[in-house]
Design a protein around this motif. Structure first.
Motif, short mmCIF file in Angstrom:
data_model
loop_
_atom_site.label_atom_id
_atom_site.label_comp_id
_atom_site.label_asym_id
_atom_site.label_seq_id
_atom_site.Cartn_x
_atom_site.Cartn_y
_atom_site.Cartn_z
N ILE A 51 40.70 2.07 21.79
CA ILE A 51 40.48 3.33 22.51
C ILE A 51 40.22 4.46 21.53
N LEU A 52 41.15 4.73 20.64
CA LEU A 52 41.01 5.90 19.75
C LEU A 52 39.97 5.65 18.65
N LEU A 53 40.20 4.60 17.85
CA LEU A 53 39.23 4.32 16.78
C LEU A 53 37.91 3.89 17.39
N GLY A 54 37.98 3.14 18.51
CA GLY A 54 36.76 2.70 19.19
C GLY A 54 35.90 3.88 19.61
N LEU A 55 36.53 4.91 20.17
CA LEU A 55 35.74 6.09 20.57
C LEU A 55 35.20 6.82 19.35
N ARG A 56 36.03 6.96 18.32
CA ARG A 56 35.53 7.64 17.11
C ARG A 56 34.30 6.91 16.57
N PHE A 57 34.38 5.59 16.48
CA PHE A 57 33.28 4.81 15.87
C PHE A 57 32.08 4.76 16.81
N PHE B 219 37.95 17.04 12.25
CA PHE B 219 38.17 18.43 11.84
C PHE B 219 39.64 18.76 12.06
N ARG B 220 40.37 19.04 10.98
CA ARG B 220 41.82 19.24 11.09
C ARG B 220 42.27 20.52 10.39
N PRO B 221 42.39 21.60 11.13
CA PRO B 221 42.82 22.86 10.53
C PRO B 221 44.30 22.83 10.14
N PHE C 34 38.15 18.28 6.40
CA PHE C 34 37.04 17.52 6.98
C PHE C 34 37.24 16.06 6.58
N ARG C 35 37.75 15.31 7.53
CA ARG C 35 38.05 13.89 7.29
C ARG C 35 36.89 13.06 7.80
N GLU C 36 36.31 12.23 6.92
CA GLU C 36 35.26 11.30 7.37
C GLU C 36 35.90 10.37 8.40
N VAL D 110 38.28 2.22 4.97
CA VAL D 110 39.04 1.02 5.31
C VAL D 110 39.32 0.94 6.82
N TYR D 111 39.15 2.06 7.50
CA TYR D 111 39.41 2.07 8.94
C TYR D 111 38.47 1.14 9.72
N LEU D 112 37.31 0.81 9.15
CA LEU D 112 36.40 -0.08 9.85
C LEU D 112 37.03 -1.46 10.08
N GLY E 249 41.94 11.49 4.24
CA GLY E 249 42.00 12.58 5.21
C GLY E 249 43.15 12.39 6.18
N ASP E 250 43.42 11.15 6.53
CA ASP E 250 44.56 10.86 7.41
C ASP E 250 45.85 11.31 6.73
N ILE E 251 46.00 10.93 5.48
CA ILE E 251 47.25 11.23 4.76
C ILE E 251 47.36 12.73 4.46
N PHE F 40 39.18 15.34 21.46
CA PHE F 40 40.16 16.31 20.95
C PHE F 40 41.56 15.73 21.10
N GLU F 41 42.32 15.73 20.02
CA GLU F 41 43.66 15.12 20.06
C GLU F 41 44.59 15.83 19.09
N PRO F 42 45.86 15.97 19.48
CA PRO F 42 46.84 16.44 18.50
C PRO F 42 46.92 15.41 17.37
N VAL F 43 47.27 15.86 16.16
CA VAL F 43 47.35 14.93 15.02
C VAL F 43 48.53 13.96 15.21
N HIS F 44 49.54 14.40 15.92
CA HIS F 44 50.73 13.55 16.04
C HIS F 44 50.45 12.28 16.83
C1 IPM Z 1 45.55 10.02 13.30
C2 IPM Z 1 46.40 8.80 13.53
C3 IPM Z 1 45.48 7.58 13.67
C4 IPM Z 1 44.69 7.44 12.39
C5 IPM Z 1 46.24 6.26 13.98
C6 IPM Z 1 47.03 6.38 15.28
C7 IPM Z 1 45.32 5.07 14.04
O1 IPM Z 1 47.32 8.64 12.51
O2 IPM Z 1 44.75 10.36 14.19
O3 IPM Z 1 45.67 10.64 12.25
O4 IPM Z 1 45.18 6.87 11.41
O5 IPM Z 1 43.56 7.93 12.37
#
Ligand code: IPM
Ligand code: MN
Length: 318
Positions: free
Chosen positions: A90-96, A104-106, A128-130, A135-137, A237-239, A267-271
């Motif tokens: 759902i989440l990564l699938g939609l992004r890809f 975009f993470r302020p 600006f996270r790619e 490795v997310y692929l 960018g995630d970290i 649009f999603e909260p980072v948490h």
């Molecule tokens: C984020 C989350 C996701 C990510 C997880 C839930 C796969 O941590 O949106 O930052 O790593 O991208």
């Protein structure tokens, strides 16, 4: 009156509660600025997956791609789905699949008491996270004793996220873009060095600087006020965006937008879904409200977005 079609995927854990808390705030701001929201709540979540074995069906994907103005997502992740394959789809699938290549993470300090640092300088930068490579692929293989993850960096993918960062910097009066990679250890990250030089040359008015990601993590804690725009790969960018959140009050106030200019964004909260907090009424919906502000901005309602930010800021101050 202008109306926008918003698909809502509240998701798992605290997702539904932060989204349901944020929605009345968004509707109020929309009404005050004379536009309307047509919300369509979609069921995709761990519950739905466990009941139906369906993550994000194709017809839903096509609907999200073709028929809506934005997607508002709460959080995905549930201990009952051990590898979280539903979240991946759902989440990564939609992004890809929607090719939302800009995450975009302020990172903005909305109240001085929220930073754990002693400095009282303003913190206000954007990551600006790619969002479609790295490795997310999930490319690679797992067999016997080898667990191999491939880090995919294409010239097109790297160049477009770097250009997006510079364009945004220019449009917002920023004077410095910091690119971060690990080219001193990962040969594939050469492409970041090459493309950064090339794109930076198109923006002579903006200082282009580079930091290896380890050094950047250190400097973000020591002197976050000097950063304006950071552009980096998917994993870093995630970290770094969680590190950034910690500098300004934590995940309770961190918002994000997944974008591809000209298309509907996600649009999603980072948490995440925070399972231990779910259902207790303690999750902070401010990140979801600020995520709504990013959505309004993208939909062309800048003043409504500013109102939402001010509302959060005033609530924090109070
Ligand atoms: C984020 C989350 C996701 C990510 C997880 C839930 C796969 O941590 O949106 O930052 O790593 O991208
Ligand atoms: Mn994350």
């Amino acid at each position: 009156m202008k109306r926008h079609k918003i698909a809502v995927i509240a998701g798992d854990g605290i997702g539904p509660e932060v989204i349901e808390a944020a929605i009345p705030v968004l509707e109020r701001a929309a009404a005050q600025h004379r536009f309307g929201l047509d919300l369509e709540r979609l069921p995709y979540s761990a519950d739905h997956y466990l009941k139906t074995k369906e993550t994000l069906p194709d017809h839903a994907f096509r609907h999200l791609r073709d028929d809506v103005d934005a997607i508002l997502l709460g959080a995905l992740g549930d201990p009952r789905v051990p590898a979280n394959e539903h979240a991946r789809d759902i989440l990564l699938g939609l992004r890809f699949r929607l090719d939302l290549y800009i995450n975009f993470r302020p990172v903005q300090l909305l109240h001085p008491d929220l930073t754990p640092l002693r400095s009282d300088r303003p913190i206000d930068f954007v990551v600006f996270r790619e969002n479609t490579e790295g490795v997310y692929l999930g490319r690679g293989h797992i067999d016997q004793d080898e667990y191999v993850a491939e880090d995919v960096n294409t010239t097109k993918g790297v160049e477009r996220i770097i250009r997006a960062a510079f364009q945004w910097a220019q449009a917002h009066g920023k004077t410095r873009v910091t690119m971060s990679d690990k080219a001193n250890a990962v040969p594939a990250h050469q492409v970041w060095q090459e493309r950064f030089k090339r794109v930076a040359a198109e923006f002579p008015g903006i200082e282009a600087e580079h930091r290896y990601v380890d050094a950047l993590a250190l400097e973000l804690v020591r002197d976050p006020a000097r950063f304006q725009v950071i552009v980096t790969n998917n994993l870093f960018g995630d970290i770094l965006s969680d590190l950034g959140a910690a500098l300004v009050g934590g995940l309770g106030v961190a918002a994000s937008a997944n974008l591809h200019p000209g298309r509907a964004g996600l649009f999603e909260p980072v948490h995440g879904s925070a399972p231990p907090l779910a259902g207790k009424g303690v999750a902070n919906p401010m990140a979801a409200v600020l995520t709504g502000a990013l959505m309004f901005e993208q939909l062309g309602h800048r003043e409504a977005a500013r109102d939402l930010e001010r509302a959060v800021q005033q609530t924090l101050a109070a």
